[in-house]
Design a protein around this motif. Structure first.
Motif, mmCIF file in Angstrom:
data_model
loop_
_atom_site.group_PDB
_atom_site.id
_atom_site.type_symbol
_atom_site.label_atom_id
_atom_site.label_comp_id
_atom_site.label_asym_id
_atom_site.label_seq_id
_atom_site.Cartn_x
_atom_site.Cartn_y
_atom_site.Cartn_z
ATOM 1 N N HIS A 1 0.848 -1.187 0.000
ATOM 2 C CA HIS A 1 0.000 0.000 0.000
ATOM 3 C C HIS A 1 0.890 1.247 0.000
ATOM 4 C CE1 HIS A 1 -3.153 -2.793 0.707
ATOM 5 N NE2 HIS A 1 -4.063 -1.885 0.990
ATOM 6 N N HIS B 1 0.367 8.329 -2.534
ATOM 7 C CA HIS B 1 0.912 9.127 -3.622
ATOM 8 C C HIS B 1 0.476 10.581 -3.412
ATOM 9 C CE1 HIS B 1 1.901 5.729 -6.517
ATOM 10 N NE2 HIS B 1 1.170 5.109 -5.596
ATOM 11 N N GLY C 1 -0.250 14.236 -4.764
ATOM 12 C CA GLY C 1 -0.599 14.761 -6.071
ATOM 13 C C GLY C 1 0.437 15.703 -6.647
ATOM 14 N N VAL D 1 5.989 9.391 -3.502
ATOM 15 C CA VAL D 1 5.307 8.160 -3.112
ATOM 16 C C VAL D 1 5.880 7.653 -1.789
ATOM 17 C CG1 VAL D 1 4.768 5.780 -3.757
ATOM 18 C CG2 VAL D 1 4.921 7.556 -5.529
ATOM 19 N N TRP E 1 -3.484 10.069 -2.987
ATOM 20 C CA TRP E 1 -4.199 8.827 -3.272
ATOM 21 C C TRP E 1 -3.591 7.740 -2.419
ATOM 22 C CZ3 TRP E 1 -2.888 3.948 -5.001
ATOM 23 C CH2 TRP E 1 -3.949 3.116 -5.421
ATOM 24 N N TYR E 2 -4.440 6.925 -1.809
ATOM 25 C CA TYR E 2 -3.987 5.838 -0.943
ATOM 26 C C TYR E 2 -4.524 4.522 -1.469
ATOM 27 C CZ TYR E 2 -4.497 2.517 2.921
ATOM 28 O OH TYR E 2 -4.508 1.370 3.680
ATOM 29 N N ASP F 1 -1.325 -0.143 -5.942
ATOM 30 C CA ASP F 1 -1.326 0.224 -7.354
ATOM 31 C C ASP F 1 -2.115 -0.808 -8.166
ATOM 32 O OD1 ASP F 1 0.227 2.344 -6.647
ATOM 33 O OD2 ASP F 1 2.108 1.520 -7.439
ATOM 34 N N GLY G 1 -8.697 2.334 -4.712
ATOM 35 C CA GLY G 1 -8.162 3.026 -3.541
ATOM 36 C C GLY G 1 -9.013 4.229 -3.182
ATOM 37 N N ALA H 1 -9.023 8.483 -3.110
ATOM 38 C CA ALA H 1 -8.449 9.768 -3.506
ATOM 39 C C ALA H 1 -8.901 10.830 -2.516
ATOM 40 C CB ALA H 1 -8.877 10.136 -4.920
ATOM 41 N N GLU I 1 -9.052 3.900 -8.824
ATOM 42 C CA GLU I 1 -7.649 3.621 -9.032
ATOM 43 C C GLU I 1 -6.855 4.927 -9.092
ATOM 44 O OE1 GLU I 1 -6.658 0.934 -12.145
ATOM 45 O OE2 GLU I 1 -8.232 -0.501 -11.618
ATOM 46 N N ARG I 2 -5.579 4.802 -8.882
ATOM 47 C CA ARG I 2 -4.715 5.987 -8.868
ATOM 48 C C ARG I 2 -4.773 6.708 -10.208
ATOM 49 N NH1 ARG I 2 0.680 6.984 -10.147
ATOM 50 N NH2 ARG I 2 1.042 4.771 -10.587
#
Length: 298
Positions: free
Chosen positions: A163, A166, A168, A197, A221-222, A225, A229, A231, A295-296
């Motif tokens: 996990h 990220h 932004g 990250v 974002w958590y 990948d 997840g 945002a 998703e990311r």
């Protein structure tokens, strides 16, 4: 947690169903149409919190006292809001607003008149959370405000996967730590991020939270990948805390306006890094938006 038993406030749209407790105006659950749970369950054997609101301070204080206008006031960790019962002032199927105002109990810890309105609104797969702090009194009012949501670690459909958080803005901000008394130490440690990250590892939290005093931007974002997840958007909140209990099955991603107290007992609240001094008749708002099951972004 005592007092959250009833009545819960339930909001629902075609994508999400959430519950909010009047005690602390605290978010209690977020479940999507696939019956996936996106908020930490609040297991009291590990951490009973789920998403407390931090007002008018963040974290602990030396001797459990905050210095305001030359006087010391006994105050609990994270302030008065998380243990106070809010009143519901508006509600429909997808939104609600809860209000806390000062009383004898809050003024013993924080000697100001205030209005704290906490609003929740569902918008598709997003939950917008907005706190409005107003000063109806005659004196300038110093305060900090923060969100403290806990998310499952691992997330639904992501067990066994790494996990990550990220940022932004792609930045690599340094962080501060808490000392043995839970107070903020002054040293800025080298970043734990790589190209924006942070790969989560419980060892990162062996010395408690990562406290990022600036540079984290306004989006994150958590998740794992390639999997669904969460945002987060937090444009009004320039500081960030990241925390879990030792080996805890959750991660708290905490946008703040203000920082935890340093060890100096003589630092007044109005001099706290990130604190706001709100003039009489003024107000400020702080919004955290969480979008679940995404998703990311590329």
């Amino acid at each position: 947690m005592p007092g959250i038993d009833a009545p819960m406030i339930s909001l629902r749209n075609d994508t999400l169903a959430v519950e909010i407790a009047p005690l602390g105006a605290e978010l209690q659950s977020v479940r999507d149409a696939q019956s996936r749970d996106w908020l930490w369950s609040g297991d009291p054997a590990i951490w009973a919190g789920r998403s407390p609101l931090l007002f008018p301070v963040i974290g602990k204080h030396p001797g459990g006292q905050v210095l305001i206008d030359g006087a010391r006031y006994p105050i609990r960790s994270h302030g008065v809001a998380r243990t106070a019962r809010f009143q519901t002032v508006a509600q429909d199927a997808i939104s609600c607003t809860l209000r806390l105002t000062d009383d004898d109990g809050t003024r013993a810890a924080y000697p100001f008149a205030f209005i704290l309105d906490m609003s929740y609104r569902l918008e598709g797969a997003s939950l917008a959370m907005t706190a409005r702090v107003a000063n109806p009194g005659a004196a300038p009012m110093p305060f900090c405000f923060g969100y403290h949501p806990g998310f499952p670690w691992p997330l639904p459909e992501s067990a066994g996967l790494a996990h990550r958080i990220h940022l932004g803005n792609g930045a690599n901000p340094g962080h501060q730590r808490l000392d043995a008394e839970g107070l903020r130490a002054p040293d800025l440690h080298p970043t734990a991020f790589v190209n924006g990250v942070l790969t989560l590892d419980h060892q990162l939290f062996a010395d408690d939270a990562l406290i990022i005093p600036g540079g984290a931007g306004s989006q994150a974002w958590y998740g794992a990948d390639g999997r669904p997840g969460i945002a987060l958007g937090f444009a009004d909140l320039p500081q960030l805390g990241i925390w879990t209990k030792p080996n805890g099955p959750f991660i708290c991603i905490e946008p703040w306006h203000g920082l935890t107290s340093p060890a100096d007992p003589d630092e007044p609240l109005d001099r706290r890094a990130g604190a706001i001094l709100l003039a009489p008749g003024e107000e400020r708002s702080f919004t955290l938006t969480a979008t679940f099951g995404v998703e990311r972004p590329a």
